[in-house]
Write an enzyme that holds these catalytic residues in place. Structure first.
Site, PDB file in Angstrom:
ATOM      1  N   ASN A 150       0.778  -1.108  -0.076  1.00 55.40           N
ATOM      2  CA  ASN A 150      -0.122   0.001   0.039  1.00 55.40           C
ATOM      3  C   ASN A 150       0.649   1.043  -0.139  1.00 55.40           C
ATOM      4  OD1 ASN A 150       0.818  -0.384   2.759  1.00 55.40           O
ATOM      5  ND2 ASN A 150      -1.134  -0.431   3.644  1.00 55.40           N
ATOM      6  N   ARG A 288       3.691   7.635  11.408  1.00 54.49           N
ATOM      7  CA  ARG A 288       3.205   7.190  12.537  1.00 54.49           C
ATOM      8  C   ARG A 288       2.921   8.421  13.710  1.00 54.49           C
ATOM      9  NH1 ARG A 288       1.965   3.506  10.085  1.00 54.49           N
ATOM     10  NH2 ARG A 288       2.430   1.113  10.553  1.00 54.49           N
ATOM     11  N   GLN A 317      -3.802   4.179  18.504  1.00 52.41           N
ATOM     12  CA  GLN A 317      -5.081   4.051  17.420  1.00 52.41           C
ATOM     13  C   GLN A 317      -6.064   2.781  17.697  1.00 52.41           C
ATOM     14  OE1 GLN A 317      -2.827   5.786  13.290  1.00 52.41           O
ATOM     15  NE2 GLN A 317      -3.225   3.468  13.616  1.00 52.41           N
ATOM     16  N   HIS A 336      -6.429   7.068   9.512  1.00 53.86           N
ATOM     17  CA  HIS A 336      -5.463   6.075   8.979  1.00 53.86           C
ATOM     18  C   HIS A 336      -6.231   5.185   7.880  1.00 53.86           C
ATOM     19  CE1 HIS A 336      -1.747   3.450  10.159  1.00 53.86           C
ATOM     20  NE2 HIS A 336      -1.934   3.608   8.989  1.00 53.86           N
TER      21      HIS A 336
END
Length: 395
Positions: A150, A288, A317, A336
């Site tokens: 990705n 991050r 998260q 995200h």
């Protein structure tokens, strides 16, 4: 027989979509390889249609038929946090744990200690910092991820967020949907990207993809990385190399962040560093959340030192509802989602199956998929996570 524990994000609130009638498109483009020549995931077969929602619990990454036909047990959950979570109950006898960076199942040293059967932890996507890599090494647990699956999706999202911030799109869109037409209000913070200095922190696969996509905008490109890029690449994109991020941020209007979360990068974007940037700079962080000091970012936006902050990542998260990044001024945060577009899901689901096929058959995993193996950093992990790594090639 192995127990495979799969931790995925919950289904859509209105129910799992039926393919293809509930989707915006009937197909996704068919790709053959990545830009660097690396082949796409090559599992023996897949049991899903590319373009389906695979990353939520009902999608199961398309793994159930394959695993059950091979005699393995598949347990799919989304509850991963809090006291007595499904994750804590199920991990104690799991042989394989799979989760995604977007909904990470945090494998702490304490959890690894409880997971007596655990042999491999797989990230369906890129980024394995939700696994305590030191503890994994100590226990001889293999950690793997679907490298590059990705990367380009994240690079596209990064370019989008750069433009959203610089052009002040969020405010302009809000005026439109609320029925307004005050053009002065809509453009008082809107600038052109053309001519700006843009800095890339970490020029790996994602960072280089961002460089290549931003170059046509007429920007001046800068970067820093542990490993300097080849001279011909720097010349092609007219790149200015800086020895460290401290020097980089002094010379740019826009910073994009693509480094892994390590001991060296945690909290790196703090108040001291932000104060050295040009007033009115922008930061886009799809890497991050913990690389940035949460409160320092808020203060810099409130004071005007930063003109905008867009990120796709948070710490922790999922982020709590009262996380200050949800309400800080001039933000363009997303939850995200950059790396879990439907085409990206097809790639990382296929890569996860490829890793499982190789693991169960005893075949070596692709080096680019490996983070740690046999008690040491390996493959991509030796480049990206180890403190002292030899630069075999840029990742």
């Amino acid at each position: 027989m192995a127990k495979v524990l799969l931790v995925l994000y919950p289904d859509p609130v209105n129910g799992y979509p039926v393919f293809p009638k509930d989707y915006a498109r009937d197909t996704v483009p068919a790709l053959t390889d990545y830009p660097n020549g690396q082949t796409l995931p090559t599992p023996e077969a897949i049991d899903f249609t590319p373009g389906e929602l695979l990353g939520s619990v009902s999608g199961e990454l398309g793994l159930r038929s394959y695993l059950e036909a091979a005699g393995h047990e598949l347990v799919v959950i989304s509850d991963k946090d809090g006291v007595d979570s499904d994750f804590d109950r199920e991990l104690v006898d799991a042989d394989v744990i799979i989760s995604q960076p977007f909904w990470p199942a945090y494998l702490t040293p304490e959890r690894i200690e409880k997971a007596k059967n655990l042999k491999i932890a797989i990230t369906a996507g890129i980024g394995s910092d939700h696994v305590d890599l030191n503890a994994a090494n100590e226990h001889g647990i293999t950690v793997a991820e679907v490298t590059y699956s990705n990367s380009l999706a994240v690079a596209e999202h990064t370019v989008m967020q750069v433009l959203v911030l610089v052009r002040d799109f969020v405010r302009q869109h809000r005026i439109a949907v609320e029925g307004g037409w005050n053009i002065a209000d809509a453009v008082e913070r809107s600038y052109d990207l053309e001519g700006m200095d843009v800095g890339i922190f970490a020029a790996g696969r994602i960072g280089r993809a961002v460089i290549e996509r931003l170059a046509p905008f007429g920007v001046h490109l800068h970067y820093t990385d542990r490993f300097r890029l080849p001279a011909e690449y720097e010349e092609k994109y007219n790149l200015v190399f800086h020895e460290n991020i401290q020097e980089l941020v002094k010379n740019i209007d826009v910073l994009t962040v693509h480094a892994p979360l390590t001991e060296e990068t945690a909290g790196l974007l703090d108040g001291e560093l932000l104060s050295t940037m040009r007033r009115g700079a922008y930061i886009v962080n799809p890497a991050r959340g913990a690389i940035a000091d949460r409160d320092a970012i808020v203060r810099a936006l409130e004071s005007g030192q930063l003109a905008g902050y867009a990120g796709d990542v948070w710490a922790p998260q999922p982020a709590p509802a009262d996380h200050p990044w949800r309400s800080m001024p001039n933000n363009a945060m997303t939850t995200h989602t950059s790396g879990t577009s439907l085409p990206a899901q097809a790639k990382y689901a296929a890569g996860t199956r490829e890793i499982l096929e190789d693991f169960f058959s005893g075949r070596p995993l692709r080096p680019e998929y490996l983070i740690v193996e046999g008690g040491a950093y390996a493959g991509t992990g030796a480049h990206s996570y180890a403190k002292q790594a030899e630069p075999a090639e840029a990742q």
